[in-house]
Structure formats: structure tokens, C-alpha cells
Design a protein around this motif. Structure first.
Motif, PDB file in Angstrom:
ATOM      1  N   TRP A 196     -22.813  94.582  91.007  1.00  0.00           N
ATOM      2  CA  TRP A 196     -23.407  93.726  92.026  1.00  0.00           C
ATOM      3  C   TRP A 196     -22.531  93.788  93.264  1.00  0.00           C
ATOM      4  N   TRP A 197     -23.211  93.841  94.400  1.00  0.00           N
ATOM      5  CA  TRP A 197     -22.537  93.963  95.687  1.00  0.00           C
ATOM      6  C   TRP A 197     -22.660  92.630  96.414  1.00  0.00           C
ATOM      7  N   GLU A 198     -21.526  91.992  96.593  1.00  0.00           N
ATOM      8  CA  GLU A 198     -21.468  90.665  97.198  1.00  0.00           C
ATOM      9  C   GLU A 198     -21.546  90.759  98.714  1.00  0.00           C
ATOM     10  N   GLN A 199     -22.478  90.006  99.291  1.00  0.00           N
ATOM     11  CA  GLN A 199     -22.570  89.926 100.745  1.00  0.00           C
ATOM     12  C   GLN A 199     -21.591  88.874 101.261  1.00  0.00           C
ATOM     13  N   TRP A 250     -24.894  85.037  84.320  1.00  0.00           N
ATOM     14  CA  TRP A 250     -23.832  84.673  85.253  1.00  0.00           C
ATOM     15  C   TRP A 250     -23.084  83.450  84.715  1.00  0.00           C
ATOM     16  N   ASN A 251     -21.768  83.576  84.564  1.00  0.00           N
ATOM     17  CA  ASN A 251     -20.973  82.488  83.984  1.00  0.00           C
ATOM     18  C   ASN A 251     -20.177  81.709  85.029  1.00  0.00           C
ATOM     19  N   GLY A 252     -20.454  81.959  86.297  1.00  0.00           N
ATOM     20  CA  GLY A 252     -19.750  81.286  87.383  1.00  0.00           C
ATOM     21  C   GLY A 252     -18.697  82.144  88.040  1.00  0.00           C
ATOM     22  N   GLU A 253     -18.254  83.175  87.312  1.00  0.00           N
ATOM     23  CA  GLU A 253     -17.249  84.096  87.852  1.00  0.00           C
ATOM     24  C   GLU A 253     -17.661  85.548  87.706  1.00  0.00           C
ATOM     25  N   SER A 254     -18.405  85.858  86.648  1.00  0.00           N
ATOM     26  CA  SER A 254     -18.827  87.230  86.375  1.00  0.00           C
ATOM     27  C   SER A 254     -20.037  87.187  85.456  1.00  0.00           C
ATOM     28  N   PHE A 255     -20.515  88.353  85.056  1.00  0.00           N
ATOM     29  CA  PHE A 255     -21.651  88.425  84.152  1.00  0.00           C
ATOM     30  C   PHE A 255     -21.173  88.609  82.715  1.00  0.00           C
ATOM     31  N   THR A 256     -21.772  87.858  81.808  1.00  0.00           N
ATOM     32  CA  THR A 256     -21.556  88.019  80.380  1.00  0.00           C
ATOM     33  C   THR A 256     -22.707  88.829  79.800  1.00  0.00           C
ATOM     34  N   GLY A 272     -33.612  77.516  83.329  1.00  0.00           N
ATOM     35  CA  GLY A 272     -33.850  77.285  84.745  1.00  0.00           C
ATOM     36  C   GLY A 272     -33.053  78.170  85.674  1.00  0.00           C
ATOM     37  N   LYS A 273     -32.202  79.023  85.131  1.00  0.00           N
ATOM     38  CA  LYS A 273     -31.412  79.960  85.921  1.00  0.00           C
ATOM     39  C   LYS A 273     -31.781  81.380  85.524  1.00  0.00           C
ATOM     40  N   LYS A 274     -31.779  82.288  86.484  1.00  0.00           N
ATOM     41  CA  LYS A 274     -32.210  83.649  86.209  1.00  0.00           C
ATOM     42  C   LYS A 274     -31.064  84.508  85.685  1.00  0.00           C
ATOM     43  N   GLU A 275     -31.444  85.436  84.818  1.00  0.00           N
ATOM     44  CA  GLU A 275     -30.502  86.401  84.265  1.00  0.00           C
ATOM     45  C   GLU A 275     -30.941  87.816  84.658  1.00  0.00           C
ATOM     46  N   LEU A 276     -30.014  88.742  84.538  1.00  0.00           N
ATOM     47  CA  LEU A 276     -30.292  90.154  84.779  1.00  0.00           C
ATOM     48  C   LEU A 276     -30.731  90.783  83.463  1.00  0.00           C
ATOM     49  N   LEU A 277     -31.961  91.281  83.414  1.00  0.00           N
ATOM     50  CA  LEU A 277     -32.498  91.943  82.232  1.00  0.00           C
ATOM     51  C   LEU A 277     -32.665  93.422  82.537  1.00  0.00           C
ATOM     52  N   THR A 278     -32.037  94.269  81.731  1.00  0.00           N
ATOM     53  CA  THR A 278     -32.093  95.705  81.973  1.00  0.00           C
ATOM     54  C   THR A 278     -31.699  96.447  80.700  1.00  0.00           C
ATOM     55  N   GLY A 279     -31.677  97.755  80.764  1.00  0.00           N
ATOM     56  CA  GLY A 279     -31.296  98.565  79.622  1.00  0.00           C
ATOM     57  C   GLY A 279     -31.317 100.026  79.984  1.00  0.00           C
ATOM     58  N   LYS A 280     -31.044 100.837  79.009  1.00  0.00           N
ATOM     59  CA  LYS A 280     -30.956 102.272  79.217  1.00  0.00           C
ATOM     60  C   LYS A 280     -32.346 102.908  79.203  1.00  0.00           C
ATOM     61  N   GLY A 330     -24.278  82.066  94.223  1.00  0.00           N
ATOM     62  CA  GLY A 330     -24.680  80.762  94.725  1.00  0.00           C
ATOM     63  C   GLY A 330     -24.044  80.336  96.024  1.00  0.00           C
ATOM     64  N   ASP A 331     -23.636  81.292  96.854  1.00  0.00           N
ATOM     65  CA  ASP A 331     -22.998  80.936  98.123  1.00  0.00           C
ATOM     66  C   ASP A 331     -23.981  80.904  99.285  1.00  0.00           C
ATOM     67  N   GLY A 332     -25.273  81.062  98.990  1.00  0.00           N
ATOM     68  CA  GLY A 332     -26.287  81.018 100.039  1.00  0.00           C
ATOM     69  C   GLY A 332     -26.577  82.344 100.692  1.00  0.00           C
ATOM     70  N   LEU A 333     -25.881  83.396 100.282  1.00  0.00           N
ATOM     71  CA  LEU A 333     -26.096  84.734 100.829  1.00  0.00           C
ATOM     72  C   LEU A 333     -26.681  85.648  99.761  1.00  0.00           C
ATOM     73  N   SER A 334     -27.619  86.483 100.162  1.00  0.00           N
ATOM     74  CA  SER A 334     -28.243  87.404  99.218  1.00  0.00           C
ATOM     75  C   SER A 334     -27.305  88.557  98.893  1.00  0.00           C
ATOM     76  N   ASP A 335     -27.152  88.830  97.622  1.00  0.00           N
ATOM     77  CA  ASP A 335     -26.371  89.952  97.127  1.00  0.00           C
ATOM     78  C   ASP A 335     -27.331  91.010  96.588  1.00  0.00           C
TER      79      ASP A 335
END
Length: 362
Positions: free
Chosen positions: A239-242, A306-312, A275-283, A221-226
Motif C-alpha cells: 500500500w502506498w501512503e499519500q 488493518w490493525n491500526g499499524e499494518s495489515f494482518t 463495519g470496516k473494510k478488509e483487503l480480499l485478494t489471492g493468487k 484513516g488520516d483522511g487521505l486516499s491511499d
């Protein structure tokens, strides 16, 4: 609170792609997967599509992208895979008992997976196949005077070097134009994506088997695309932070899940309706037929919040083969029940399933 999913076996087939398409124009989504389509809403009635070429454990069908190619008002789909090296479309015959004719678009080289993105902002999707050993090209559907599909595609090569494994799409630099991400850099989109020059930025180097797709999203949420990248044929999900400092762009790697392998397909989607997006994936089960690192580990489908600091990490399904379920190379999501929450259609060498999203566990 975690979500509850109801798991339903649709077919004990081994096709690795599944799309959601209203095949018969009855207003209900149907499942298209491999040699068959399954009539919604319960997917119990099965109809033929046509033979799909086998190659060992695989079938030559790694994408089911819905698009009315010939403008007849019936939804067709784009397919293609590694083995024939040909991008193709299946023509909807309009008769549930007839096979779907298969048409070649281009002999573009080995296809890891085809993607569907609106490259030029006209509201219509273009097709971009990830062909690791081949140049990068955009395929735009030609239209007639009525604006409907004319049955042919215009090919534009935007990078002549080998693509490598993995591809992503999104606005990296904030100029309002969607850029393209490869596993060793990104292409900056020009004003005209077909006539302008795509500028290459070799700013990072991800794993060699980067996911198809990689996701472009502002994670923190810093305005930059990761960028979110899975290891399609190895362990790892990052995830790679820009970061921008003094006009210089850098990328910082943050692990999401280093302990699972074959994260090949993924979506950035609001799975829980908050209202917030999550990462959906699997093997992707047996992505390289048991030869990948972690191939014998348990399989699963997960969503990461996303919990504000990392992914749960939260679970959709998990367990050993024939207990847990993977998500294939091309899975689909849509609200199939009308409860406002997306359900998951998961194909793969471990069968075709629907996971009905029943909301929060109370």
C-alpha cells in the motif's frame, strides 16, 4: 478471530472470470463463468452460454460485468480479453437452453481486464477496459427515452498514451470527483468527464504488472486516499501512503505481503461484518502459464485486516495446486446465504469454487 469458510467445487473448468448475475429473474444470484451459467442458489444446474474462444491455456473471457445492455429487463454482461482485443457483451436470451449471442462493442486492443465504475455519478456504471498497449477510454451505455439501455455504447478517449498494466479508481485529491490511477501516475477528473480535460499527475511508478484493479482507499484513516497495488505477474503486495506537506503530495510505499506472487485481482470489502473494510485478494494461478516469478509456489486466497499499524494476513484457503485455490482474474463476492456476510466465487485455471463465509471461528 479468523473466519471459517466452507469450500465447494462448482465445476472443474479453467475459465478465469466469474460473475454473479440473476440470469432468470427469480431473485436468486446465478454464477456466470466462461461457457456456462450455474443456477442459484446451489449452482448445481448448468446451462449453456456459448463457445468461448480458447488460446493456449486461456479463454477469451476476462470479465463478467452485469449490465442490461439492451434494456429488455434481462441482465447481460460485458466481457473481453487479451487475445481478440475486442470489448464485447453477451446478450441474455431469456431461455435457459439457448446460447447467448455475442456482440462487439469496440476493437479497443488487448484487454487485461475490463472494469465497471460510475465515472459521471449518475448511478449507472461505465466500462473502462485496461488495455496496456492502447489509449484509455470510457464506454458509456446509451439509453433511450425510457432510461433503459439502447444496446450501444458511446466511447470517449481520455488519454492517448499507452495505459500500461493495471488500473484503479477513486478520489485521490479529495475534490469529490473519482480519479483514475495507472501504474505510473493518476488522472485528475474534470467536472465533465466526457468533455473536460483529465489532468495527468506522474507522481509515482508502481510495478510494471500492477493489479487490475488497484484499490483507492484511506487505509490508515488520516483522511487521505491511499493506493493498494498487487504484483499481477510478480511478487509483492503493497500500500502506498499519500502524504501532503506544504501542499505537495508524496507517496510512501509500505509492504503488505512481499512473499507471494500474482496478486492480480482484489476487492476492498467488509468480509467479517465489523463495519470496516478488509483487503480480499489471492493468487491468480498460472497467470502467465507458469512463467511468472513464484508460479510454482502454493496458491491461496487471503484477507488482510488493518490493525491500526499494518495489515494482518488471514487465510481463506491455501495449499499446493489441487489442495489450495487461487482467485482467478475476475472473482465475485455477495451474500449468497442471507447470513449478512459476503461469500466468494473464485474461478481460475484451478477450477470454479464457492467459499461460503460462515463467520467467526468460536
Amino acid at each position: 478471530m479468523p473466519l471459517r469458510f466452507r469450500k465447494v467445487l462448482i465445476a472443474d473448468e479453467r475459465f478465469e472470470a466469474a460473475g454473479l448475475i440473476d440470469v432468470n429473474n427469480d431473485g436468486k444470484l446465478d454464477i456466470v463463468s466462461g461457457a456456462y451459467w450455474y443456477e442459484g442458489p446451489d449452482f448445481k444446474k448448468v446451462h449453456p452460454i456459448g463457445e468461448v474462444q480458447p488460446s493456449g491455456e486461456y479463454f477469451d473471457d476476462f470479465s463478467n460485468i452485469p449490465i442490461d445492455v439492451n434494456g429488455d429487463g434481462l441482465m447481460d454482461y460485458i466481457t473481453g480479453a487479451w487475445f481478440t482485443g475486442t470489448l464485447r457483451w453477451r446478450e441474455n436470451p431469456g431461455d435457459p437452453n439457448k446460447e447467448w449471442p455475442l456482440h462487439d462493442i469496440d476493437a479497443c486492443g488487448n484487454i487485461e481486464r475490463a472494469m465497471a465504475w460510475d465515472i459521471d455519478g449518475d448511478g449507472r456504471i461505465e466500462i473502462i477496459p485496461n488495455c496496456p498497449p492502447s489509449p484509455l477510454a470510457i464506454y458509456k451505455l446509451k439509453t433511450g427515452a425510457n432510461g433503459k439501455g439502447a444496446g450501444e455504447f458511446q466511447k470517449t478517449v481520455i488519454r492517448t498514451e499507452k495505459q500500461g498494466h493495471g488500473i484503479g479508481f477513486g478520489d485521490i485529491n479529495g475534490d469529490g470527483r473519482p480519479d483514475i490511477v495507472l501504474n505510473n501516475g493518476w488522472l485528475e477528473a474534470p467536472a465533465d468527464p466526457y468533455k473536460g480535460e483529465w489532468i495527468w499527475h506522474p507522481e509515482f511508478k508502481f510495478c510494471w504488472s500492477a493489479s487490475t484493479p488497484m484499490l483507492v482507499a484511506d487505509v490508515n484513516g488520516d483522511g487521505l486516499s491511499d493506493i493498494i497495488v498487487g504484483g499481477g505477474h510478480e511478487y509483492g503486495l503493497d500500500w502506498w501512503e499519500q502524504r501532503l506537506e506544504g501542499g505537495k503530495r508524496t507517496w510512501v510505499r509500505h509492504p503488505i505481503d512481499p512473499f507471494n506472487s500474482q496478486y492480480h485481482d482484489m476487492q476492498w470489502i467488509d468480509i467479517d461484518g465489523d463495519g470496516k473494510k478488509e483487503l480480499l485478494t489471492g493468487k491468480r494461478y498460472r497467470a502467465h502459464c507458469g512463467k511468472d516469478p513464484g508460479a510454482r509456489d502454493d496458491v491461496g486466497i487471503y484477507y488482510f485486516k488493518w490493525n491500526g499499524e499494518s495489515f494482518t494476513k488471514l487465510m481463506v484457503d491455501y495449499g499446493p495446486t489441487r489442495v489450495g485455490k487461487g482467485c482467478g482474474i475476475y472473482f465475485a463476492t455477495a451474500d449468497l446465504t442471507g447470513n449478512g456476510l459476503p461469500d466468494i466465487v473464485a474461478p481460475g485455471k484451478d477450477g470454479l469454487y464457492v467459499f461460503y463465509n460462515e463467520g467467526m471461528i468460536s
